[in-house]
Design a protein around this motif. Structure first.
Motif, mmCIF file in Angstrom:
data_model
loop_
_atom_site.group_PDB
_atom_site.id
_atom_site.type_symbol
_atom_site.label_atom_id
_atom_site.label_comp_id
_atom_site.label_asym_id
_atom_site.label_seq_id
_atom_site.Cartn_x
_atom_site.Cartn_y
_atom_site.Cartn_z
ATOM 1 N N TRP A 80 -0.245 -3.076 -8.375
ATOM 2 C CA TRP A 80 -1.272 -3.742 -7.563
ATOM 3 C C TRP A 80 -0.621 -4.522 -6.422
ATOM 4 O O TRP A 80 -1.095 -4.491 -5.289
ATOM 5 N N LEU A 95 0.981 -1.903 -3.889
ATOM 6 C CA LEU A 95 -0.041 -1.256 -3.072
ATOM 7 C C LEU A 95 -0.607 -2.220 -2.037
ATOM 8 O O LEU A 95 -0.894 -1.826 -0.895
ATOM 9 N N SER A 128 -2.311 -0.238 0.917
ATOM 10 C CA SER A 128 -3.066 0.836 0.281
ATOM 11 C C SER A 128 -4.161 0.266 -0.611
ATOM 12 O O SER A 128 -4.239 -0.947 -0.840
ATOM 13 N N ASN A 129 -4.982 1.164 -1.133
ATOM 14 C CA ASN A 129 -6.076 0.754 -2.009
ATOM 15 C C ASN A 129 -5.510 0.267 -3.335
ATOM 16 O O ASN A 129 -4.908 1.035 -4.100
ATOM 17 N N ARG A 130 -5.705 -0.993 -3.661
ATOM 18 C CA ARG A 130 -5.128 -1.570 -4.866
ATOM 19 C C ARG A 130 -5.774 -1.046 -6.140
ATOM 20 O O ARG A 130 -5.176 -1.151 -7.218
ATOM 21 N N LEU A 131 -6.957 -0.499 -6.048
ATOM 22 C CA LEU A 131 -7.600 0.037 -7.245
ATOM 23 C C LEU A 131 -6.816 1.205 -7.824
ATOM 24 O O LEU A 131 -6.952 1.524 -9.014
ATOM 25 N N ALA A 132 -5.971 1.836 -7.006
ATOM 26 C CA ALA A 132 -5.145 2.933 -7.501
ATOM 27 C C ALA A 132 -4.167 2.462 -8.570
ATOM 28 O O ALA A 132 -3.650 3.270 -9.344
#
Length: 237
Positions: A168, A171, A176-180
């Motif tokens: 988290w 990212l 980038s999208n932290r949900l990844a």
């Protein structure tokens, strides 16, 4: 929000060990070797190659003697007993089968390498101990069966919680999208759901979930500078 520019860095005092999985924290190596050694003895005993005919029951005896269950928690609630309390930390070293142990050790090595590169060895030990204990307590509280809790998976899921937190941060730093960061736990939960539908639900998922949540919550405090960053955020509120 963390103080600007703050991200946990690998501990410079950490002395990893080079192994087949790359640089491995000594604690992870020791735990993996102990688990593998115990499993080797139990597996060989089950085949009758060591220990004679009575060795066939070694695994069942080990699970009964070192595993955790709701009944153990009930007995501890009525009267504290250090022998029973030791099961809060002993159950990860006994697994239900060879396959059960192989996956646990492999995940411990892989995730321990990633998380251990950032956390101080003491912090890594605290994370593993806390997730193991909370996993057992959650299992005892939220399950009513005497189905035994055995295996290192609550601690492994605790490392997944630490992994998720570190991803988290990475990212976020990369924009980038932290949900990844939650992709790994999402995949594992989906696999557990599929296996549950196919073979029946395993109540051990309660301990795994508790281990993950505990690892996710503790990692911001255990990471280098984490407690200092937490106090700084509290002062700004």
């Amino acid at each position: 929000m963390r103080p600007q520019g703050y991200y946990p860095r690998p501990d410079p005092n950490h002395s990893p060990i080079e192994g087949p999985f790359g640089t491995l924290p000594p604690l992870i190596v020791v735990l993996a070797l102990v688990m593998a050694g115990i499993e080797a003895v139990l597996s060989l005993g089950a085949t009758g190659l060591v220990g004679g005919p009575q060795a066939v029951g070694w695994r069942i005896g080990a699970i009964e003697g070192y595993g955790f269950s709701a009944a153990v928690l009930d007995r501890l609630a009525l009267r504290w007993d250090w022998g029973l309390a030791s099961r809060l930390l002993s159950y990860p070293f006994v697994h239900l089968s060879l396959t059960h142990a192989l996956f646990a050790v492999a995940l411990l090595l892989a995730l321990g390498k990633f998380v251990g590169e950032v956390l101080h060895p003491v912090a890594l030990g605290l994370l593993l101990a806390a997730t193991t204990i909370t996993g057992a307590i959650a299992f005892g509280v939220f399950t009513s069966t005497n189905y035994p809790l055995a295996g290192a998976y609550p601690a492994v899921y605790g490392l997944i919680g630490g992994f998720t937190y570190l991803m988290w941060l990475q990212l976020g730093r990369a924009g980038s999208n932290r949900l990844a960061a939650f992709r790994l736990i999402g995949v594992l939960l989906a696999l557990q759901l599929v296996f549950g539908l196919m073979f029946g639900a395993d109540p051990a998922w309660v301990a795994d979930a508790a281990g993950f949540v505990t690892g996710l919550v503790l990692s911001p405090l255990l990471a280098p500078g984490g407690a200092r960053g937490f106090l700084a955020r509290m002062r700004t509120r």
